[in-house]
Design an enzyme around this catalytic site. Sequence first.
Site, short mmCIF file in Angstrom:
data_model
loop_
_atom_site.label_atom_id
_atom_site.label_comp_id
_atom_site.label_asym_id
_atom_site.label_seq_id
_atom_site.Cartn_x
_atom_site.Cartn_y
_atom_site.Cartn_z
N ILE A 142 -5.71 -10.56 5.67
CA ILE A 142 -5.93 -10.30 7.08
C ILE A 142 -7.40 -10.65 7.81
O ILE A 142 -7.68 -11.02 9.00
CB ILE A 142 -5.91 -8.83 7.58
CG1 ILE A 142 -6.85 -7.93 6.77
CG2 ILE A 142 -4.47 -8.49 7.48
CD1 ILE A 142 -6.93 -6.33 7.20
N GLY A 169 0.81 -1.14 -0.04
CA GLY A 169 0.03 0.02 -0.10
C GLY A 169 1.04 1.32 -0.08
O GLY A 169 2.25 1.34 0.17
N LEU A 217 1.44 3.58 2.43
CA LEU A 217 2.29 3.32 3.55
C LEU A 217 3.13 2.53 3.62
O LEU A 217 4.38 2.60 3.82
CB LEU A 217 1.43 3.63 4.93
CG LEU A 217 2.30 3.71 6.23
CD1 LEU A 217 3.08 4.92 6.31
CD2 LEU A 217 1.09 3.78 7.38
N THR A 274 -6.95 6.49 11.98
CA THR A 274 -7.18 7.77 11.20
C THR A 274 -7.97 8.88 11.98
O THR A 274 -8.64 8.54 13.00
CB THR A 274 -8.15 7.40 9.99
OG1 THR A 274 -8.68 8.47 9.39
CG2 THR A 274 -9.39 6.49 10.48
N ASP A 275 -7.65 10.10 11.46
CA ASP A 275 -8.53 11.15 12.01
C ASP A 275 -10.07 11.12 11.78
O ASP A 275 -10.83 11.89 12.55
CB ASP A 275 -8.04 12.55 11.40
CG ASP A 275 -8.33 12.74 9.88
OD1 ASP A 275 -7.88 11.62 9.20
OD2 ASP A 275 -8.60 13.68 9.12
N TYR A 325 -9.03 -1.12 4.55
CA TYR A 325 -10.10 -0.46 3.43
C TYR A 325 -9.83 1.25 3.47
O TYR A 325 -10.32 1.58 4.47
CB TYR A 325 -11.36 -1.02 3.68
CG TYR A 325 -12.36 -0.59 2.67
CD1 TYR A 325 -12.86 -1.59 1.77
CD2 TYR A 325 -12.92 0.59 2.55
CE1 TYR A 325 -13.83 -1.26 0.39
CE2 TYR A 325 -13.67 0.92 1.43
CZ TYR A 325 -14.26 -0.11 0.39
OH TYR A 325 -15.25 0.41 -0.45
N THR A 326 -9.45 1.82 2.46
CA THR A 326 -9.06 3.18 2.53
C THR A 326 -9.98 3.96 1.63
O THR A 326 -9.87 5.22 1.56
CB THR A 326 -7.65 3.27 2.41
OG1 THR A 326 -7.52 2.66 1.19
CG2 THR A 326 -6.89 2.97 3.34
N TRP A 331 -4.63 12.73 6.18
CA TRP A 331 -4.18 13.49 4.91
C TRP A 331 -2.69 12.93 4.46
O TRP A 331 -1.77 13.85 4.00
CB TRP A 331 -3.73 15.07 5.12
CG TRP A 331 -5.11 15.88 5.56
CD1 TRP A 331 -6.46 15.41 6.21
CD2 TRP A 331 -5.52 17.11 5.18
NE1 TRP A 331 -7.21 16.42 6.17
CE2 TRP A 331 -6.76 17.51 5.62
CE3 TRP A 331 -4.69 18.31 4.68
CZ2 TRP A 331 -7.36 18.76 5.48
CZ3 TRP A 331 -5.34 19.55 4.35
CH2 TRP A 331 -6.43 19.73 4.79
N TYR A 389 -16.52 4.34 6.91
CA TYR A 389 -15.11 4.26 6.97
C TYR A 389 -14.56 4.60 8.52
O TYR A 389 -13.92 3.77 9.08
CB TYR A 389 -14.37 5.29 6.10
CG TYR A 389 -12.76 5.42 6.35
CD1 TYR A 389 -11.87 3.99 6.00
CD2 TYR A 389 -12.29 6.36 6.85
CE1 TYR A 389 -10.47 4.43 5.79
CE2 TYR A 389 -10.79 6.66 6.90
CZ TYR A 389 -10.06 5.36 6.57
OH TYR A 389 -8.73 5.60 6.74
N1 LIG Z 1 -4.42 7.33 2.91
C1 LIG Z 1 -4.71 8.27 3.71
O1 LIG Z 1 -5.08 9.32 3.37
C2 LIG Z 1 -4.80 8.04 5.13
C3 LIG Z 1 -5.26 8.97 6.13
C4 LIG Z 1 -5.40 8.71 7.33
C5 LIG Z 1 -5.28 7.16 7.85
N2 LIG Z 1 -4.70 6.34 6.92
C6 LIG Z 1 -4.58 5.05 7.39
O2 LIG Z 1 -3.27 4.61 7.07
C7 LIG Z 1 -3.20 3.31 6.80
C8 LIG Z 1 -2.40 2.90 5.53
O3 LIG Z 1 -3.09 3.74 4.45
P1 LIG Z 1 -2.79 3.43 2.77
O4 LIG Z 1 -3.29 4.74 2.12
O5 LIG Z 1 -1.27 3.11 2.77
O6 LIG Z 1 -3.70 2.29 2.17
P2 LIG Z 1 -3.59 1.48 1.01
O7 LIG Z 1 -2.66 2.33 -0.02
O8 LIG Z 1 -5.07 1.23 0.66
O9 LIG Z 1 -2.91 0.07 1.41
C9 LIG Z 1 -3.65 -1.02 1.97
C10 LIG Z 1 -3.10 -2.17 1.49
O10 LIG Z 1 -3.66 -3.21 2.31
C11 LIG Z 1 -3.88 -4.26 1.08
N3 LIG Z 1 -5.10 -5.39 1.43
C12 LIG Z 1 -6.40 -5.01 1.34
N4 LIG Z 1 -6.95 -6.15 1.57
C13 LIG Z 1 -6.32 -6.89 2.34
C14 LIG Z 1 -6.40 -8.18 2.77
N5 LIG Z 1 -7.35 -8.92 3.00
N6 LIG Z 1 -5.25 -8.82 3.71
C15 LIG Z 1 -4.13 -7.81 3.45
N7 LIG Z 1 -3.79 -6.99 3.02
C16 LIG Z 1 -4.97 -6.31 2.20
C17 LIG Z 1 -4.15 -3.34 0.07
O11 LIG Z 1 -4.18 -4.39 -1.02
P3 LIG Z 1 -5.02 -3.70 -2.28
O12 LIG Z 1 -4.40 -2.66 -3.02
O13 LIG Z 1 -4.90 -4.79 -3.61
O14 LIG Z 1 -6.27 -3.31 -2.06
C18 LIG Z 1 -2.99 -2.35 0.08
O15 LIG Z 1 -1.81 -2.79 -0.32
C19 LIG Z 1 -4.67 2.93 6.80
O16 LIG Z 1 -4.76 2.09 8.00
C20 LIG Z 1 -5.45 3.85 6.64
O17 LIG Z 1 -6.77 3.61 7.09
C21 LIG Z 1 -4.74 6.69 5.48
#
Ligand SMILES: NC(=O)c1ccc[n+]([C@@H]2O[C@H](COP(=O)([O-])OP(=O)(O)OC[C@H]3O[C@@H](n4cnc5c(N)ncnc54)[C@H](OP(=O)(O)O)[C@@H]3O)[C@@H](O)[C@H]2O)c1
Length: 284
Positions: A35, A9, A11, A99-100, A59-60, A148, A123
């Site tokens: 997971i 993903g 991060l 998350t916020d 799930y984002t 963000w 979410y």
């Molecule tokens: N992005 C933001 O702005 C933001 C802000 C605040 C907090 N966060 C938090 O930060 C964290 C990381 O976010 P991110 O943006 O890096 O997320 P991301 O890019 O959506 O990455 C999530 C990863 O989890 C994988 N995944 C999906 N289903 C799965 C499963 N069943 N088992 C194992 N892995 C699985 C996804 O694969 P696929 O891509 O194939 O689905 C993806 O590689 C999350 O907890 C999110 O809630 C994000």
Amino acid sequence: MIWLIGNRGMLGTELSEALARSSLPFVGTDREVSILDQEALASFTRGKDINWIVNCAAYTAVDKAEDEAGLCRALNTDGPANIARLATSIGASLLHISTDYVFDGKGSRPYQEDDKTCPTGVYGKTKADGEAAALAACPRTVILRTAWLYGRHGPNFVTTMLRLMKEKDSIGVVADQKGSPTWARDLSHAITAILSAEENVYGIFHFTDGGEITWHDFAVEIQRLGRNYGLLENDCTVNALTTAQYPTKTHRPPYSVLSKEKIVKKYGVEVPDWKESLERFLKG
Ligand SMILES: NC(=O)c1ccc[n+]([C@@H]2O[C@H](COP(=O)([O-])OP(=O)(O)OC[C@H]3O[C@@H](n4cnc5c(N)ncnc54)[C@H](OP(=O)(O)O)[C@@H]3O)[C@@H](O)[C@H]2O)c1
């Protein structure tokens, strides 16, 4: 050894690079060890000496979540619960990203870790429940909330703005929602600091980059720096919109600034200014 879940993903990719630079031993997985599959998770740990599990899988898709509540709950609540149970059973600690969006954003001062959560959409609710499930199943859990987030891998506000600014003569960006941008690399450094600390403090922590800004002013700065570094050549007018002029399926928090005092005090983590980080990111 550290087990990084969700290593492909936005991060997770950045964190893999930070861990490799830090020389902390780690192994990473993504969808191939779901997971949602407790047995697959347990089986992956057999024969490995795992002392930390870091969960970046989630799930984002914030708006899509309103139509896919079941899948969103499975990934954001049941998944962390599965991982937390496993962490306890193998004697590992858990660092879980949140998350916020667990707050409704109606506050007017930076949210502290013990402020009451009040999520408004699917979410945010599933992430808040995921936090609670992880803390209940594994006492040695660090919940790290961020906001963000942007980085090189995966769709995010910075890369979307650069693309739109190249394609269009004018764009509209909301000017009445305030928060703190966070470069995934800075968050990865904060995570690495926790993982390498001599003594751990568990519970909820916040990390974003420093300062606060509206989405509109963030876009204007992306444009300014984008031009400076040769990423943008054409002119694009960035108009300020109200939230009412830019309706989305999910309620967006109008104020989502998170206090970083606790993580600075307990882990000595550095909080870079968002503008300096954006510049370092765009400079490449
Ligand atoms: N992005 C933001 O702005 C933001 C802000 C605040 C907090 N966060 C938090 O930060 C964290 C990381 O976010 P991110 O943006 O890096 O997320 P991301 O890019 O959506 O990455 C999530 C990863 O989890 C994988 N995944 C999906 N289903 C799965 C499963 N069943 N088992 C194992 N892995 C699985 C996804 O694969 P696929 O891509 O194939 O689905 C993806 O590689 C999350 O907890 C999110 O809630 C994000």
